[in-house]
Motif scaffolding. Structure first.
Motif, PDB file in Angstrom:
ATOM      1  N   UNK A 298      62.307  39.120 -20.688  1.00 39.73           N
ATOM      2  CA  UNK A 298      61.742  40.402 -20.133  1.00 39.73           C
ATOM      3  C   UNK A 298      61.048  41.210 -21.311  1.00 39.73           C
ATOM      4  N   UNK A 299      60.410  42.250 -21.118  1.00 42.20           N
ATOM      5  CA  UNK A 299      59.785  42.967 -22.196  1.00 42.20           C
ATOM      6  C   UNK A 299      60.567  44.343 -22.184  1.00 42.20           C
ATOM      7  N   UNK A 300      61.384  44.303 -23.397  1.00 38.54           N
ATOM      8  CA  UNK A 300      62.195  45.553 -23.458  1.00 38.54           C
ATOM      9  C   UNK A 300      61.378  46.983 -23.594  1.00 38.54           C
ATOM     10  N   UNK A 301      60.196  46.831 -23.824  1.00 38.13           N
ATOM     11  CA  UNK A 301      59.316  48.067 -23.580  1.00 38.13           C
ATOM     12  C   UNK A 301      58.835  48.535 -22.253  1.00 38.13           C
ATOM     13  N   UNK A 302      59.378  47.688 -21.340  1.00 40.49           N
ATOM     14  CA  UNK A 302      58.898  47.920 -19.995  1.00 40.49           C
ATOM     15  C   UNK A 302      60.402  48.273 -18.959  1.00 40.49           C
ATOM     16  N   UNK A 303      60.550  49.654 -19.017  1.00 37.60           N
ATOM     17  CA  UNK A 303      61.888  50.158 -18.676  1.00 37.60           C
ATOM     18  C   UNK A 303      62.074  49.745 -17.104  1.00 37.60           C
ATOM     19  N   UNK A 304      61.111  49.715 -16.051  1.00 32.05           N
ATOM     20  CA  UNK A 304      61.020  49.218 -14.896  1.00 32.05           C
ATOM     21  C   UNK A 304      61.578  47.636 -14.943  1.00 32.05           C
ATOM     22  N   UNK A 305      60.931  46.907 -15.626  1.00 36.64           N
ATOM     23  CA  UNK A 305      61.202  45.406 -15.701  1.00 36.64           C
ATOM     24  C   UNK A 305      62.576  45.334 -16.110  1.00 36.64           C
ATOM     25  N   UNK A 306      62.977  46.014 -17.144  1.00 36.63           N
ATOM     26  CA  UNK A 306      64.318  46.051 -17.617  1.00 36.63           C
ATOM     27  C   UNK A 306      65.406  46.406 -16.626  1.00 36.63           C
ATOM     28  N   UNK A 307      65.288  47.433 -15.850  1.00 31.90           N
ATOM     29  CA  UNK A 307      66.105  47.769 -14.765  1.00 31.90           C
ATOM     30  C   UNK A 307      66.128  46.663 -13.538  1.00 31.90           C
ATOM     31  N   UNK A 308      65.038  45.988 -13.199  1.00 32.97           N
ATOM     32  CA  UNK A 308      65.025  44.751 -12.434  1.00 32.97           C
ATOM     33  C   UNK A 308      66.024  43.733 -13.091  1.00 32.97           C
ATOM     34  N   UNK A 309      65.728  43.361 -14.154  1.00 30.87           N
ATOM     35  CA  UNK A 309      66.634  42.482 -15.099  1.00 30.87           C
ATOM     36  C   UNK A 309      67.988  42.682 -14.961  1.00 30.87           C
ATOM     37  N   UNK A 310      68.406  43.782 -15.242  1.00 31.74           N
ATOM     38  CA  UNK A 310      69.980  44.320 -15.104  1.00 31.74           C
ATOM     39  C   UNK A 310      70.479  44.160 -13.808  1.00 31.74           C
ATOM     40  N   UNK A 311      69.745  44.434 -12.725  1.00 30.21           N
ATOM     41  CA  UNK A 311      70.147  44.290 -11.392  1.00 30.21           C
ATOM     42  C   UNK A 311      70.421  42.797 -10.904  1.00 30.21           C
ATOM     43  N   UNK A 312      69.333  41.922 -11.570  1.00 30.10           N
ATOM     44  CA  UNK A 312      69.465  40.616 -11.287  1.00 30.10           C
ATOM     45  C   UNK A 312      70.551  39.833 -11.966  1.00 30.10           C
ATOM     46  N   UNK A 313      70.852  40.214 -13.221  1.00 32.17           N
ATOM     47  CA  UNK A 313      72.095  39.758 -13.864  1.00 32.17           C
ATOM     48  C   UNK A 313      73.259  40.265 -13.322  1.00 32.17           C
ATOM     49  N   UNK A 314      73.426  41.362 -12.782  1.00 27.95           N
ATOM     50  CA  UNK A 314      74.566  41.771 -11.917  1.00 27.95           C
ATOM     51  C   UNK A 314      75.001  40.921 -10.814  1.00 27.95           C
ATOM     52  N   UNK A 315      73.793  40.572 -10.120  1.00 27.44           N
ATOM     53  CA  UNK A 315      73.960  39.461  -9.077  1.00 27.44           C
ATOM     54  C   UNK A 315      74.110  38.146  -9.463  1.00 27.44           C
ATOM     55  N   UNK A 316      73.666  37.599 -10.517  1.00 29.09           N
ATOM     56  CA  UNK A 316      73.951  36.389 -10.951  1.00 29.09           C
ATOM     57  C   UNK A 316      75.469  36.206 -11.440  1.00 29.09           C
ATOM     58  N   UNK A 317      75.959  37.402 -12.000  1.00 27.83           N
ATOM     59  CA  UNK A 317      77.393  37.408 -12.359  1.00 27.83           C
ATOM     60  C   UNK A 317      78.317  37.274 -10.941  1.00 27.83           C
ATOM     61  N   UNK A 318      77.695  38.035 -10.066  1.00 27.31           N
ATOM     62  CA  UNK A 318      78.600  38.008  -8.831  1.00 27.31           C
ATOM     63  C   UNK A 318      78.548  36.326  -8.047  1.00 27.31           C
ATOM     64  N   UNK A 319      77.472  35.968  -8.234  1.00 27.68           N
ATOM     65  CA  UNK A 319      77.232  34.761  -7.728  1.00 27.68           C
ATOM     66  C   UNK A 319      78.268  33.755  -8.287  1.00 27.68           C
ATOM     67  N   UNK A 320      78.250  33.649  -9.661  1.00 28.22           N
ATOM     68  CA  UNK A 320      79.219  32.943 -10.619  1.00 28.22           C
ATOM     69  C   UNK A 320      80.581  32.981 -10.057  1.00 28.22           C
ATOM     70  N   UNK A 321      80.898  34.298 -10.316  1.00 30.30           N
ATOM     71  CA  UNK A 321      82.357  34.484  -9.739  1.00 30.30           C
ATOM     72  C   UNK A 321      82.744  34.241  -8.670  1.00 30.30           C
ATOM     73  N   UNK A 322      81.893  34.253  -7.302  1.00 31.24           N
ATOM     74  CA  UNK A 322      82.044  33.827  -6.223  1.00 31.24           C
ATOM     75  C   UNK A 322      81.971  32.536  -5.991  1.00 31.24           C
ATOM     76  N   UNK A 323      81.700  31.665  -6.962  1.00 30.03           N
ATOM     77  CA  UNK A 323      81.634  30.268  -6.939  1.00 30.03           C
ATOM     78  C   UNK A 323      82.841  29.628  -7.817  1.00 30.03           C
ATOM     79  N   UNK A 324      83.800  30.377  -8.064  1.00 30.47           N
ATOM     80  CA  UNK A 324      84.890  29.952  -8.876  1.00 30.47           C
ATOM     81  C   UNK A 324      84.419  29.700 -10.389  1.00 30.47           C
ATOM     82  N   UNK A 325      83.567  30.398 -10.986  1.00 31.31           N
ATOM     83  CA  UNK A 325      82.967  30.266 -12.232  1.00 31.31           C
ATOM     84  C   UNK A 325      83.588  31.384 -13.130  1.00 31.31           C
ATOM     85  N   UNK A 326      83.151  31.127 -14.447  1.00 29.21           N
ATOM     86  CA  UNK A 326      83.357  31.969 -15.333  1.00 29.21           C
ATOM     87  C   UNK A 326      82.140  32.619 -16.060  1.00 29.21           C
TER      88      UNK A 326
END
Length: 441
Positions: free
Chosen positions: A362-390
């Protein structure tokens, strides 16, 4: 000791790119000096952050609350090498590569081998329970240590473990301290368990038309009886980074690659190679073959992290892990999320452990892109934990994953861990605030 802000600046960050300046940096040379600094900070309730070489990616050594950075870089002696008992005793500031170079002539290696081996310290490896590509066969740092000397948050010197490979007297405080990211005690000496160098090493590569096929092959490889000494996965975006720097090196129709290493005797390597090549034969395989130039392969793999900045100035780098059989779901899910949130994504890592480095670029100077990345990361973590991961396979929690820890660890267990922290560090001066989300988060 440094107190000038200019001198202290280099100790205000690690490879996570988080910055928090300390008020002072101290460079102890002995256990007694470590104890003196800890006791002084304890008396005045000043935060104290143990630090290796700052190569961590999770913010674990960043002095988030100011205070004193305790740099252990000058405690860098290899105190003894004992080939008869397959052990070495080292101070925490010894670089991983320095240790490897010292024990190799004796016929040994220390299995934790992160990409930062030339620059990272053994103390930092132990603090984060570091691993690397060879963990699939040999395990992580916690599996290769017999005992420690460490200073608690009260300034007490404790000794854990023993000088034998078997020992069950008392609680296993060694394995508790390893991976605690400097929140329980300051490691000042480590007795390491060494491993004999393999007699020979062989390499394989397997090329696939898509990520899903490759993930199924990983599961098949780990289901057969020969354990590879390394099994690394690179997705298409990772391969494109290599293609851009080394045109013609990789086939254009390849969308995923496995880099596989086997070791042992020549006969063991031949048998393992045949079995693993057979396991690679899933739908989507382009070609699986013996790799004769393994050094160039590993050089390309280790160069990937710096190349990520060719795509974007900032990487959100997460080292999630799932059971190997769930890798097809993980990798497919990450690709869908990156597309959904329109975030550039590169995935590679230690596939044999199910440990994938997910890089959102991401480009940290692009607030909209950073917001999308944070939402994406949140769902990545949910995906991982849903697969019995860490949430972390080897980088640790530090600051980066702290907000998500209570998704993986329940409240009762977190409270129990906080009580352990209070026992080691009653005044909460050692790396305060790290690892655990704030109470009530």
């Amino acid at each position: 000791m440094f107190t000038d802000p200019v001198d202290c600046y280099a100790y205000s960050y690690d490879n996570s790119r988080n910055f928090r300046p300390p008020i002072a940096v101290v460079f102890p040379l002995t256990a007694e000096e470590v104890q003196a600094v800890v006791r002084l900070c304890n008396e005045h309730k000043v935060p104290l952050v143990p630090r290796g070489r700052g190569t961590g990616t999770a913010g674990g050594s960043v002095p988030e609350q100011g205070g004193v950075a305790l740099s252990l870089e000058r405690m860098n002696r290899i105190l003894s090498i004992d080939p008869d008992n397959r052990m070495a005793i080292v101070e925490p500031g010894v670089l991983n590569q320095e240790l490897q170079d010292a024990i190799r002539p004796q016929g040994f290696f220390w299995p934790p081998d992160p990409s930062s081996a030339p620059y990272c310290s053994v103390g930092g490896n132990l603090a984060t329970c570091a691993a690397g590509p060879h963990a699939v066969k040999y395990g992580v740092a916690r599996d290769h240590i017999l005992g420690l000397k460490a200073v608690t948050g009260s300034g007490d010197l404790i000794k854990t473990g023993c000088y034998t490979t078997k020992g069950v007297v008392g609680y296993d405080l060694t394995r508790l301290i390893v991976g605690s990211e400097g929140t329980l005690a300051v490691i000042i000496e480590a007795t390491l368990k060494l491993t004999p160098l393999p007699r020979a090493v062989g390499g394989l590569t397997a090329q696939y038309r898509d990520t899903t096929s490759c993930a199924h092959a990983i599961a098949a490889i780990m289901a057969q009886s020969f354990v590879p000494s390394a099994l690394e996965f690179l997705d298409n975006n990772a391969l494109n980074l290599i293609r851009n720097r080394h045109p013609g090196m990789l086939p254009e129709d390849m969308r995923a690659l496995l880099m596989i290493e086997v070791d042992g005797s020549e006969q063991e390597i031949a048998e393992a190679r045949a079995a693993i090549l057979k396991a690679c034969e899933v739908d989507g395989l382009i070609e699986a073959k013996e790799a004769h130039d393994t050094k160039s392969l590993w050089a390309a793999r280790k160069a990937l992290s710096p190349l990520l900045r060719d795509i974007a100035p900032k990487k959100i780098n997460e080292d999630v892990a799932v059971p190997v059989s769930r890798l097809p779901e993980l990798l497919g899910g990450i690709e869908k999320l990156a597309t959904q949130y329109q975030v550039a994504n590169v995935n590679f890592g230690h596939a044999g452990n199910g440990n994938i480095h997910v890089n959102l670029l991401v480009n940290p100077d692009n607030p909209e892109e950073m917001q999308r990345a944070e939402k994406c990361l949140d769902e990545v973590f949910s995906l991982v934990l849903g697969l019995d991961g860490t949430l972390s396979g080897e980088h640790g929690v530090g600051m980066a994953k702290r907000p998500f820890v209570d998704r993986e660890i329940d409240a009762v267990t977190l409270d129990f861990m906080r009580n352990i922290k209070r026992t080691f560090d009653p005044a909460n001066i050692l790396n305060p605030g790290k690892l655990f989300p704030a109470v009530g988060h």
